[in-house]
Design an enzyme around this catalytic site. Structure first.
Site, PDB file in Angstrom:
ATOM      1  N   LEU A   1     -10.927  18.067  28.545  1.00  0.00           N
ATOM      2  CA  LEU A   1     -11.671  18.674  27.350  1.00  0.00           C
ATOM      3  C   LEU A   1     -10.830  19.620  26.526  1.00  0.00           C
ATOM      4  CD1 LEU A   1     -14.615  18.743  29.776  1.00  0.00           C
ATOM      5  CD2 LEU A   1     -14.003  17.018  28.023  1.00  0.00           C
TER       6      LEU A   1
ATOM      7  N   THR B   1      -3.009  19.457  29.261  1.00  0.00           N
ATOM      8  CA  THR B   1      -2.710  18.869  27.892  1.00  0.00           C
ATOM      9  C   THR B   1      -2.458  20.300  27.034  1.00  0.00           C
ATOM     10  OG1 THR B   1      -4.910  18.758  27.312  1.00  0.00           O
ATOM     11  CG2 THR B   1      -3.739  16.903  28.020  1.00  0.00           C
TER      12      THR B   1
ATOM     13  N   ASN C   1      -6.933  24.163  32.549  1.00  0.00           N
ATOM     14  CA  ASN C   1      -7.654  24.228  31.082  1.00  0.00           C
ATOM     15  C   ASN C   1      -8.005  25.944  30.568  1.00  0.00           C
ATOM     16  OD1 ASN C   1      -8.296  23.419  28.714  1.00  0.00           O
ATOM     17  ND2 ASN C   1      -9.620  21.671  29.461  1.00  0.00           N
ATOM     18  N   PHE C   2      -8.162  25.987  29.614  1.00  0.00           N
ATOM     19  CA  PHE C   2      -8.794  27.033  28.967  1.00  0.00           C
ATOM     20  C   PHE C   2      -7.898  28.300  29.233  1.00  0.00           C
ATOM     21  CE2 PHE C   2     -12.322  24.758  27.675  1.00  0.00           C
ATOM     22  CZ  PHE C   2     -12.779  23.981  28.633  1.00  0.00           C
ATOM     23  N   LEU C   3      -6.662  28.135  29.183  1.00  0.00           N
ATOM     24  CA  LEU C   3      -5.709  29.210  29.165  1.00  0.00           C
ATOM     25  C   LEU C   3      -5.984  30.035  28.057  1.00  0.00           C
ATOM     26  CD1 LEU C   3      -3.174  30.853  30.258  1.00  0.00           C
ATOM     27  CD2 LEU C   3      -1.850  29.239  29.409  1.00  0.00           C
TER      28      LEU C   3
HETATM   29  C1  LIG Z   1      -0.291  22.950  41.402  1.00  0.00           C
HETATM   30  C2  LIG Z   1      -1.172  23.827  40.639  1.00  0.00           C
HETATM   31  C3  LIG Z   1      -0.151  24.237  39.533  1.00  0.00           C
HETATM   32  C4  LIG Z   1      -1.285  24.979  38.120  1.00  0.00           C
HETATM   33  C5  LIG Z   1      -0.474  25.212  36.950  1.00  0.00           C
HETATM   34  C6  LIG Z   1       0.080  24.201  36.151  1.00  0.00           C
HETATM   35  C7  LIG Z   1       0.812  24.694  34.960  1.00  0.00           C
HETATM   36  C8  LIG Z   1      -0.405  24.960  33.810  1.00  0.00           C
HETATM   37  C9  LIG Z   1       0.040  25.417  32.552  1.00  0.00           C
HETATM   38  C10 LIG Z   1      -0.751  26.067  31.418  1.00  0.00           C
HETATM   39  C11 LIG Z   1      -1.571  24.858  30.801  1.00  0.00           C
HETATM   40  C12 LIG Z   1      -2.615  25.299  29.689  1.00  0.00           C
HETATM   41  C13 LIG Z   1      -3.487  24.319  29.370  1.00  0.00           C
HETATM   42  C14 LIG Z   1      -4.016  24.723  28.189  1.00  0.00           C
HETATM   43  O1  LIG Z   1      -5.186  25.686  28.107  1.00  0.00           O
HETATM   44  S1  LIG Z   1      -3.568  24.459  26.633  1.00  0.00           S
HETATM   45  C15 LIG Z   1      -4.484  25.764  25.489  1.00  0.00           C
HETATM   46  C16 LIG Z   1      -3.552  27.072  25.662  1.00  0.00           C
HETATM   47  N1  LIG Z   1      -4.268  28.136  24.953  1.00  0.00           N
HETATM   48  C17 LIG Z   1      -4.155  28.550  23.778  1.00  0.00           C
HETATM   49  O2  LIG Z   1      -3.507  27.913  22.782  1.00  0.00           O
HETATM   50  C18 LIG Z   1      -5.072  29.695  23.148  1.00  0.00           C
HETATM   51  C19 LIG Z   1      -4.548  30.449  22.082  1.00  0.00           C
HETATM   52  N2  LIG Z   1      -3.287  31.166  22.644  1.00  0.00           N
HETATM   53  C20 LIG Z   1      -3.159  32.060  23.686  1.00  0.00           C
HETATM   54  O3  LIG Z   1      -4.251  32.473  24.308  1.00  0.00           O
HETATM   55  C21 LIG Z   1      -2.079  32.472  24.215  1.00  0.00           C
HETATM   56  O4  LIG Z   1      -1.052  32.455  23.031  1.00  0.00           O
HETATM   57  C22 LIG Z   1      -1.215  31.983  25.430  1.00  0.00           C
HETATM   58  C23 LIG Z   1      -2.097  32.289  26.743  1.00  0.00           C
HETATM   59  C24 LIG Z   1      -1.647  30.299  25.352  1.00  0.00           C
HETATM   60  C25 LIG Z   1       0.134  32.138  25.775  1.00  0.00           C
HETATM   61  O5  LIG Z   1       0.266  33.750  25.969  1.00  0.00           O
HETATM   62  P1  LIG Z   1       1.167  34.289  24.731  1.00  0.00           P
HETATM   63  O6  LIG Z   1       1.094  33.859  23.677  1.00  0.00           O
HETATM   64  O7  LIG Z   1       0.713  35.899  24.880  1.00  0.00           O
HETATM   65  O8  LIG Z   1       2.727  34.319  25.415  1.00  0.00           O
HETATM   66  P2  LIG Z   1       3.172  35.184  26.927  1.00  0.00           P
HETATM   67  O9  LIG Z   1       4.236  35.986  26.259  1.00  0.00           O
HETATM   68  O10 LIG Z   1       2.084  35.531  27.653  1.00  0.00           O
HETATM   69  O11 LIG Z   1       3.956  33.967  27.649  1.00  0.00           O
HETATM   70  C26 LIG Z   1       5.151  33.263  26.778  1.00  0.00           C
HETATM   71  C27 LIG Z   1       5.275  31.919  27.643  1.00  0.00           C
HETATM   72  O12 LIG Z   1       4.132  31.188  27.879  1.00  0.00           O
HETATM   73  C28 LIG Z   1       4.432  29.569  27.495  1.00  0.00           C
HETATM   74  N3  LIG Z   1       3.226  29.425  26.779  1.00  0.00           N
HETATM   75  C29 LIG Z   1       2.834  29.469  25.474  1.00  0.00           C
HETATM   76  N4  LIG Z   1       1.883  28.554  25.470  1.00  0.00           N
HETATM   77  C30 LIG Z   1       1.515  27.725  26.498  1.00  0.00           C
HETATM   78  C31 LIG Z   1       0.601  26.703  26.739  1.00  0.00           C
HETATM   79  N5  LIG Z   1      -0.359  26.323  26.293  1.00  0.00           N
HETATM   80  N6  LIG Z   1       0.634  26.154  27.973  1.00  0.00           N
HETATM   81  C32 LIG Z   1       1.670  26.677  28.924  1.00  0.00           C
HETATM   82  N7  LIG Z   1       2.693  27.640  28.692  1.00  0.00           N
HETATM   83  C33 LIG Z   1       2.505  28.230  27.396  1.00  0.00           C
HETATM   84  C34 LIG Z   1       5.576  29.956  26.502  1.00  0.00           C
HETATM   85  O13 LIG Z   1       6.316  28.801  26.472  1.00  0.00           O
HETATM   86  C35 LIG Z   1       6.398  31.095  27.197  1.00  0.00           C
HETATM   87  O14 LIG Z   1       7.037  30.621  28.192  1.00  0.00           O
HETATM   88  P3  LIG Z   1       8.740  30.298  28.016  1.00  0.00           P
HETATM   89  O15 LIG Z   1       8.581  29.400  26.835  1.00  0.00           O
HETATM   90  O16 LIG Z   1       9.455  31.732  27.806  1.00  0.00           O
HETATM   91  O17 LIG Z   1       9.195  29.536  29.166  1.00  0.00           O
HETATM   92  C1  LIG Z   2      -6.165  21.972  26.313  1.00  0.00           C
HETATM   93  N1  LIG Z   2      -7.373  20.916  25.753  1.00  0.00           N
HETATM   94  C2  LIG Z   2      -6.858  20.073  24.851  1.00  0.00           C
HETATM   95  C3  LIG Z   2      -7.789  19.702  23.949  1.00  0.00           C
HETATM   96  C4  LIG Z   2      -8.011  20.739  22.947  1.00  0.00           C
HETATM   97  N2  LIG Z   2      -8.173  20.078  21.785  1.00  0.00           N
HETATM   98  C5  LIG Z   2      -9.634  19.234  21.560  1.00  0.00           C
HETATM   99  C6  LIG Z   2      -7.214  20.131  20.787  1.00  0.00           C
HETATM  100  N3  LIG Z   2      -5.988  20.656  21.246  1.00  0.00           N
HETATM  101  C7  LIG Z   2      -4.982  20.761  20.122  1.00  0.00           C
HETATM  102  C8  LIG Z   2      -5.240  20.085  19.002  1.00  0.00           C
HETATM  103  F1  LIG Z   2      -4.081  20.188  18.100  1.00  0.00           F
HETATM  104  C9  LIG Z   2      -6.602  19.516  18.900  1.00  0.00           C
HETATM  105  N4  LIG Z   2      -6.648  19.051  17.720  1.00  0.00           N
HETATM  106  C10 LIG Z   2      -7.813  18.310  17.226  1.00  0.00           C
HETATM  107  C11 LIG Z   2      -7.216  17.940  15.831  1.00  0.00           C
HETATM  108  C12 LIG Z   2      -7.920  18.758  14.962  1.00  0.00           C
HETATM  109  O1  LIG Z   2      -9.109  18.595  14.813  1.00  0.00           O
HETATM  110  N5  LIG Z   2      -7.427  19.691  14.238  1.00  0.00           N
HETATM  111  C13 LIG Z   2      -7.879  20.491  13.269  1.00  0.00           C
HETATM  112  C14 LIG Z   2      -8.918  21.689  14.021  1.00  0.00           C
HETATM  113  C15 LIG Z   2     -10.243  21.808  13.832  1.00  0.00           C
HETATM  114  N6  LIG Z   2     -10.544  22.569  14.435  1.00  0.00           N
HETATM  115  C16 LIG Z   2      -9.603  22.969  15.549  1.00  0.00           C
HETATM  116  C17 LIG Z   2      -9.445  24.069  16.349  1.00  0.00           C
HETATM  117  C18 LIG Z   2      -8.213  24.316  16.938  1.00  0.00           C
HETATM  118  C19 LIG Z   2      -7.047  23.477  16.611  1.00  0.00           C
HETATM  119  C20 LIG Z   2      -7.335  22.634  15.490  1.00  0.00           C
HETATM  120  N7  LIG Z   2      -8.396  22.486  14.853  1.00  0.00           N
HETATM  121  C21 LIG Z   2      -5.936  18.652  16.495  1.00  0.00           C
HETATM  122  N8  LIG Z   2      -7.523  19.592  19.750  1.00  0.00           N
END
Ligand SMILES: CCCCCCCCCCCCCC(=O)SCCNC(=O)CCNC(=O)[C@H](O)C(C)(C)COP(=O)(O)OP(=O)(O)OC[C@H]1O[C@@H](n2cnc3c(N)ncnc32)[C@H](O)[C@@H]1OP(=O)(O)O
Ligand SMILES: CNCCCN(C)c1ncc(F)c(N2CC(C(=O)NCc3cnc4ccccn34)C2)n1
Length: 405
Positions: A405, A191, A155-157
């Site tokens: 979460l 997720t 989580n929290f990537l």
């Molecule tokens: C055995 C143990 C295993 C443990 C690991 C299990 C896997 C865990 C996986 C993670 C679970 C996280 C669960 C949560 O926290 S979900 C919440 C994710 N966080 C955010 O959305 C916060 C706002 N966004 C950002 O901080 C950045 O945009 C992030 C960090 C998301 C991407 O940084 P950036 O935008 O600068 O991109 P890049 O140039 O570095 O990299 C681009 C590549 O990254 C792929 N990408 C983009 N978004 C996600 C995403 N949400 N999950 C997985 N991959 C993602 C994308 O498809 C592309 O790959 P490909 O399409 O080219 O292949």
């Molecule tokens: C990795 N952990 C997954 C759970 C993080 N969670 C709670 C989450 N992940 C993706 C979503 F799409 C989402 N939604 C709740 C719905 C919603 O309330 N949408 C309006 C809205 C209000 N505030 C925000 C902040 C960010 C994105 C949408 N927002 C859509 N929730």
């Protein structure tokens, strides 16, 4: 690549084998890809022996360094809070950004068995500023016919807005995978709002207005043209007190909640956590402003829990305004002496009394039995569920019994 593919498609050229490289990183990862759908349920890549696991950390680009976070140190917890408050998940219209509180982050990242080694940050070498993060916490889950599987919950990537699209995320994911593998764990559950290869289930968000005037004011909801605000407030008004005498969960209820929740999850769902009693105490004992849990106990035996309802508090910053959207998210709920509909009606009343503007629920578990009746509206957010390095048939949202979460 997408533009070229679109041009080819418009020219009528079939591109089905060309766009396999759509995910330069994810197509290298052990996730079910189309043709493997007939794989038996289980790991895609077999477990590694310790000496097969890379022993050095992956290289960060010059000027950046790995830095694990001691979440119990208030200074480091504040650094993580600030990184996420400014750079974490926003909605597509950039109206809102999640504002996970410091207390929430402590709760989310310190379950039984957690390790600081898996609370992985990246700092700029010069300024020591925290610019990226990813977390892994241990859990044991049932997934379909595998009744006990040690996993981590990821989580929290987050990568700072100024450092996006530099392929930092794949390095974070590979490094956390390496460290988790060193602990002998080879699967993960996570997720995301984005669709990646390949979801095991897809869930939909539903929202129940509690403070419609604020929701319309901040742009979360629209006022139905045929409705006045007074009418909308009347429509969503809830009583001040719950119908049943639900009491806040305390230590003495842990065994009863563990028994009730474990039996419920085991009986109904294909993907769920196998909670220990310590897990139940950590994840469900109330924490002000973070998580609320209420129980109904048997009159004759006060330690026997017959019903439970819980929700967590995740506010959102309203971007561009100095205002906050107070949202509560449905967590784990079990009804045995009443309908889930009745129990969730009380959940709305309890959440409303804690100053919640909107109550959110996913269409997981048995939630679709009450969403419409209790006036939830379908949201535009989907939540994709993933199991890393695991091949299994996909599931319906109602087969999923795990809330991250
Ligand atoms: C055995 C143990 C295993 C443990 C690991 C299990 C896997 C865990 C996986 C993670 C679970 C996280 C669960 C949560 O926290 S979900 C919440 C994710 N966080 C955010 O959305 C916060 C706002 N966004 C950002 O901080 C950045 O945009 C992030 C960090 C998301 C991407 O940084 P950036 O935008 O600068 O991109 P890049 O140039 O570095 O990299 C681009 C590549 O990254 C792929 N990408 C983009 N978004 C996600 C995403 N949400 N999950 C997985 N991959 C993602 C994308 O498809 C592309 O790959 P490909 O399409 O080219 O292949
Ligand atoms: C990795 N952990 C997954 C759970 C993080 N969670 C709670 C989450 N992940 C993706 C979503 F799409 C989402 N939604 C709740 C719905 C919603 O309330 N949408 C309006 C809205 C209000 N505030 C925000 C902040 C960010 C994105 C949408 N927002 C859509 N929730």
């Amino acid at each position: 690549a997408e533009k070229i593919l679109d041009m080819l498609r418009q020219a009528g050229v079939s591109t089905e084998n060309l766009d396999e490289k759509k995910h330069a990183f994810w197509d290298t990862q052990p996730m079910p890809h189309g043709q493997q759908s007939d794989l038996p349920e289980g790991p895609i890549v077999p477990n590694k022996n310790p000496d097969e696991i890379r022993s050095e950390p992956y290289n960060m680009p010059t000027g950046f360094e790995w830095s694990t976070l001691d979440i119990m140190d208030p200074v480091q917890r504040e650094e993580l809070y600030t990184l996420l408050a400014n750079n974490y998940v926003e909605d597509d219209d950039a109206l809102f950004r999640f504002d996970y509180s410091k207390e929430f982050l402590e709760w989310a990242l310190t379950p039984p068995g957690y390790s600081t080694e898996l609370l992985l940050g990246v700092r700029a070498t010069s300024s020591k500023k925290l610019i990226a993060f990813i977390s892994a916490v241990p859990a044991n889950v049932k997934v379909q016919s595998t009744s006990r599987l040690d996993v981590v919950e990821i989580n929290f990537l987050c990568v700072h807005k100024k450092l996006r699209a530099k392929r930092l995320a794949p390095v974070l994911i590979k490094e956390i995978t390496r460290r988790v593998n060193q602990t002998g764990v080879f699967q993960a559950v996570y997720t995301a709002g984005v669709v990646l290869p390949v979801p095991v289930a897809s869930a939909r968000y539903y929202h129940r207005s509690l403070n419609p005037k604020k929701l319309v004011r901040v742009g979360f909801s629209r006022l139905n043209p045929r409705m006045t605000m007074a009418r909308m407030q009347k429509l969503y008004k809830v009583p001040d007190t719950p119908k049943h005498d639900l009491i806040p969960m305390t230590e003495e209820h842990v065994d009863g909640v563990h028994k009730l929740l474990s039996a419920y999850l085991e009986s109904k769902f294909l993907l769920h956590v196998n909670f220990s009693k310590e897990d139940v105490a950590h994840w469900l004992l109330p924490r002000t402003g973070v998580v609320d849990s209420y129980v109904l106990v048997d009159e004759q035996d006060k330690t026997k829990v017959t019903d439970m309802v819980s929700f967590y508090h995740l506010p959102s910053t309203i971007l561009g305004k100095d205002d906050t959207l107070y949202a509560a998210y449905s967590y784990y709920n079990v009804a045995t002496t009443m309908s889930l509909l009745d129990l969730m009606r009380d959940a709305l009343i309890l959440a409303n009394s804690t100053g919640t503007d909107v109550f959110n629920a996913l269409n997981l578990m048995e939630n679709d039995t009450y969403l419409e009746e209790l006036k939830f509206g379908k949201g535009d957010g989907n939540l994709q569920y993933y199991v890393y390095n695991w091949s299994c048939p996909s599931m319906k949202a109602s087969d999923v019994g795990i809330v991250l979460l």
